[in-house]
Design a protein around this motif. Structure first.
Motif, PDB file in Angstrom:
ATOM      1  N   VAL A 167      31.624   9.591 -33.932  1.00 33.48           N
ATOM      2  CA  VAL A 167      32.007   8.229 -34.313  1.00 33.48           C
ATOM      3  C   VAL A 167      31.340   7.849 -35.628  1.00 33.48           C
ATOM      4  O   VAL A 167      30.152   8.100 -35.843  1.00 33.48           O
ATOM      5  CB  VAL A 167      31.624   7.236 -33.190  1.00 33.48           C
ATOM      6  N   ASP A 168      32.109   7.220 -36.514  1.00 34.59           N
ATOM      7  CA  ASP A 168      31.580   6.768 -37.804  1.00 34.59           C
ATOM      8  C   ASP A 168      31.106   5.320 -37.765  1.00 34.59           C
ATOM      9  O   ASP A 168      30.074   4.976 -38.333  1.00 34.59           O
ATOM     10  CB  ASP A 168      32.652   6.921 -38.889  1.00 34.59           C
ATOM     11  N   ARG A 169      31.904   4.476 -37.109  1.00 38.28           N
ATOM     12  CA  ARG A 169      31.572   3.052 -37.038  1.00 38.28           C
ATOM     13  C   ARG A 169      31.773   2.580 -35.603  1.00 38.28           C
ATOM     14  O   ARG A 169      32.723   2.989 -34.938  1.00 38.28           O
ATOM     15  CB  ARG A 169      32.449   2.237 -37.994  1.00 38.28           C
ATOM     16  N   VAL A 170      30.879   1.690 -35.151  1.00 33.33           N
ATOM     17  CA  VAL A 170      30.963   1.229 -33.771  1.00 33.33           C
ATOM     18  C   VAL A 170      30.710  -0.266 -33.694  1.00 33.33           C
ATOM     19  O   VAL A 170      29.863  -0.809 -34.416  1.00 33.33           O
ATOM     20  CB  VAL A 170      29.953   1.987 -32.869  1.00 33.33           C
ATOM     21  N   LEU A 171      31.466  -0.916 -32.833  1.00 27.88           N
ATOM     22  CA  LEU A 171      31.222  -2.317 -32.510  1.00 27.88           C
ATOM     23  C   LEU A 171      30.504  -2.364 -31.174  1.00 27.88           C
ATOM     24  O   LEU A 171      31.056  -1.923 -30.153  1.00 27.88           O
ATOM     25  CB  LEU A 171      32.537  -3.098 -32.422  1.00 27.88           C
ATOM     26  N   LEU A 172      29.290  -2.883 -31.173  1.00 26.03           N
ATOM     27  CA  LEU A 172      28.534  -3.099 -29.943  1.00 26.03           C
ATOM     28  C   LEU A 172      28.800  -4.521 -29.473  1.00 26.03           C
ATOM     29  O   LEU A 172      28.297  -5.482 -30.061  1.00 26.03           O
ATOM     30  CB  LEU A 172      27.039  -2.869 -30.187  1.00 26.03           C
ATOM     31  N   ILE A 173      29.613  -4.645 -28.439  1.00 27.99           N
ATOM     32  CA  ILE A 173      29.888  -5.955 -27.856  1.00 27.99           C
ATOM     33  C   ILE A 173      28.798  -6.253 -26.839  1.00 27.99           C
ATOM     34  O   ILE A 173      28.533  -5.445 -25.940  1.00 27.99           O
ATOM     35  CB  ILE A 173      31.285  -5.989 -27.202  1.00 27.99           C
ATOM     36  N   SER A 174      28.158  -7.385 -26.987  1.00 28.68           N
ATOM     37  CA  SER A 174      27.034  -7.730 -26.117  1.00 28.68           C
ATOM     38  C   SER A 174      27.477  -7.723 -24.659  1.00 28.68           C
ATOM     39  O   SER A 174      28.573  -8.169 -24.312  1.00 28.68           O
ATOM     40  CB  SER A 174      26.459  -9.095 -26.489  1.00 28.68           C
ATOM     41  N   GLY A 175      26.595  -7.195 -23.795  1.00 25.81           N
ATOM     42  CA  GLY A 175      26.896  -7.097 -22.379  1.00 25.81           C
ATOM     43  C   GLY A 175      26.828  -8.443 -21.681  1.00 25.81           C
ATOM     44  O   GLY A 175      26.498  -9.472 -22.278  1.00 25.81           O
ATOM     45  N   ASN A 176      27.131  -8.439 -20.395  1.00 22.68           N
ATOM     46  CA  ASN A 176      27.125  -9.690 -19.630  1.00 22.68           C
ATOM     47  C   ASN A 176      26.146  -9.677 -18.469  1.00 22.68           C
ATOM     48  O   ASN A 176      26.189 -10.559 -17.614  1.00 22.68           O
ATOM     49  CB  ASN A 176      28.540 -10.004 -19.115  1.00 22.68           C
ATOM     50  N   GLU A 177      25.254  -8.689 -18.443  1.00 20.91           N
ATOM     51  CA  GLU A 177      24.250  -8.640 -17.389  1.00 20.91           C
ATOM     52  C   GLU A 177      22.961  -9.280 -17.913  1.00 20.91           C
ATOM     53  O   GLU A 177      22.091  -8.614 -18.469  1.00 20.91           O
ATOM     54  CB  GLU A 177      24.009  -7.193 -16.945  1.00 20.91           C
ATOM     55  N   PHE A 178      22.871 -10.585 -17.731  1.00 20.71           N
ATOM     56  CA  PHE A 178      21.759 -11.340 -18.281  1.00 20.71           C
ATOM     57  C   PHE A 178      20.430 -10.840 -17.715  1.00 20.71           C
ATOM     58  O   PHE A 178      20.302 -10.568 -16.529  1.00 20.71           O
ATOM     59  CB  PHE A 178      21.934 -12.831 -17.992  1.00 20.71           C
ATOM     60  N   GLY A 179      19.466 -10.703 -18.594  1.00 18.71           N
ATOM     61  CA  GLY A 179      18.169 -10.172 -18.216  1.00 18.71           C
ATOM     62  C   GLY A 179      18.042  -8.684 -18.461  1.00 18.71           C
ATOM     63  O   GLY A 179      16.933  -8.163 -18.548  1.00 18.71           O
ATOM     64  N   GLU A 180      19.179  -8.007 -18.595  1.00 13.51           N
ATOM     65  CA  GLU A 180      19.182  -6.562 -18.820  1.00 13.51           C
ATOM     66  C   GLU A 180      19.691  -6.190 -20.207  1.00 13.51           C
ATOM     67  O   GLU A 180      19.632  -5.022 -20.593  1.00 13.51           O
ATOM     68  CB  GLU A 180      20.086  -5.878 -17.772  1.00 13.51           C
ATOM     69  N   ARG A 181      20.156  -7.172 -20.955  1.00 14.86           N
ATOM     70  CA  ARG A 181      20.951  -6.859 -22.139  1.00 14.86           C
ATOM     71  C   ARG A 181      20.165  -6.226 -23.283  1.00 14.86           C
ATOM     72  O   ARG A 181      20.686  -5.358 -23.975  1.00 14.86           O
ATOM     73  CB  ARG A 181      21.693  -8.114 -22.621  1.00 14.86           C
ATOM     74  N   VAL A 182      18.937  -6.634 -23.507  1.00 14.09           N
ATOM     75  CA  VAL A 182      18.189  -6.034 -24.619  1.00 14.09           C
ATOM     76  C   VAL A 182      17.982  -4.548 -24.372  1.00 14.09           C
ATOM     77  O   VAL A 182      18.198  -3.708 -25.271  1.00 14.09           O
ATOM     78  CB  VAL A 182      16.838  -6.743 -24.833  1.00 14.09           C
ATOM     79  N   ALA A 183      17.598  -4.177 -23.159  1.00 12.04           N
ATOM     80  CA  ALA A 183      17.419  -2.760 -22.830  1.00 12.04           C
ATOM     81  C   ALA A 183      18.740  -2.005 -22.938  1.00 12.04           C
ATOM     82  O   ALA A 183      18.784  -0.878 -23.471  1.00 12.04           O
ATOM     83  CB  ALA A 183      16.850  -2.625 -21.422  1.00 12.04           C
ATOM     84  N   GLN A 184      19.814  -2.607 -22.456  1.00 17.70           N
ATOM     85  CA  GLN A 184      21.121  -1.958 -22.515  1.00 17.70           C
ATOM     86  C   GLN A 184      21.588  -1.777 -23.956  1.00 17.70           C
ATOM     87  O   GLN A 184      22.064  -0.702 -24.340  1.00 17.70           O
ATOM     88  CB  GLN A 184      22.143  -2.771 -21.721  1.00 17.70           C
ATOM     89  N   HIS A 185      21.455  -2.828 -24.739  1.00 19.37           N
ATOM     90  CA  HIS A 185      21.870  -2.745 -26.145  1.00 19.37           C
ATOM     91  C   HIS A 185      21.021  -1.718 -26.902  1.00 19.37           C
ATOM     92  O   HIS A 185      21.521  -1.011 -27.785  1.00 19.37           O
ATOM     93  CB  HIS A 185      21.742  -4.117 -26.816  1.00 19.37           C
TER      94      HIS A 185
END
Length: 283
Positions: A66-84
């Motif tokens: 992959v050359d370019r990626v869109l990271l759409i923020s997750g919806n599992e509040f409290g877990e998102r920083v680790a997931q991202h």
């Protein structure tokens, strides 16, 4: 150039993939947890890859080539920083040339509860080696659809936003802007504060609902605590009700009144009016 979209089966993700298809982007990678949800996209030539924000190995496979990626923020509040962070590290390992992230307006000083994990993710990006762009998406007019039928039926739109203004736009507007960033050059290092042309108070929002419904709807302002209690009484979980009431309090402070014009520049057109979104939903 291979372009990937995470969370591609979600409401925003699917719209971004549709926008990329309209742009003629190819190849397009749709990263999802459940490929069956986007079988129709696979039939249209989209490369569907299974991965989870919680599974680094699956993300490595999904971002391969992959050359370019869109990271759409997750919806599992409290877990998102680790997931991202898992996605960001996988993008680093894959040598991605641009990662665009869907954040929140003024994330550097945004007081909303919703902003906390966006702030944390932006900090991870700032210390990463992957080139990135921040798409600080403002409010979606679709955020009001959950209470639309009740507002029309009762003739009252409740909220806690006072005289604050919200510069909303349609979800499809933000999706189209993301597709533009993924398919054109010069976006690395850019911070886009994205908001719509209309900057509506909730009284004006109620008037837009009135126009769409053909029935008068008036705005009734509540305190943040009373609005949260009303949302819980309507059946929303306490934590979610608190987040929504906090967002309205932020609107009262001007947090979501975006005036940069960045969305319009990326789109090359005005944003979608609220009344159009409400009219389509009521139809």
């Amino acid at each position: 150039m291979t372009v990937a979209v995470t969370g591609a089966s979600g409401q925003l993700g699917r719209l971004v993939v549709e926008a990329l298809l309209r742009e003629g982007a190819s190849p397009i990678v749709a990263i999802v947890r459940d490929p069956s949800k986007v079988a129709d996209l696979a039939e249209r030539g989209v490369d569907v890859r299974q991965a989870s924000y919680d599974d680094p190995a699956s993300l490595d496979r999904a971002l391969d080539g992959v050359d370019r990626v869109l990271l759409i923020s997750g919806n599992e509040f409290g877990e998102r920083v680790a997931q991202h962070t898992n996605v960001i590290r996988a993008a680093e390992r894959a040598g991605v040339e641009l990662l665009a992230y869907t954040s929140i307006p003024r994330a550097n000083d945004n007081p909303l509860v919703l902003a906390r994990e966006h702030i944390g993710t932006e900090a991870v990006l700032a210390s990463s080696t992957v080139p990135y762009a921040l798409l600080r998406n403002g409010w979606y007019w679709e955020n009001y659809l959950g209470g639309l039928a009740h507002a029309v039926e009762s003739g009252v739109l409740h909220g806690a936003a006072g005289e604050g203004r919200v510069a909303g736009a349609a979800r499809a507007d933000y999706a189209e802007a993301a597709a533009k960033v993924l398919t054109t050059d010069g976006h690395a290092g850019q911070v886009y504060e994205l908001g719509g042309d209309e900057r509506l108070t909730y009284a004006e929002l109620a008037q837009a609902i009135s126009t769409a419904a053909g029935k008068q709807v008036d705005y009734r302002n509540l305190s943040e605590a009373d609005y949260a209690a009303a949302l819980q009484q309507a059946g929303l979980p306490a934590e979610y009700a608190t987040v929504l009431a906090d967002a309205d309090s932020g609107i009262a402070q001007g947090v979501l009144d975006v005036t940069s014009g960045d969305l319009q520049k990326l789109l090359g057109r005005p944003s979608t009016p609220a009344v159009e979104v409400f009219r389509a939903a009521l139809a």
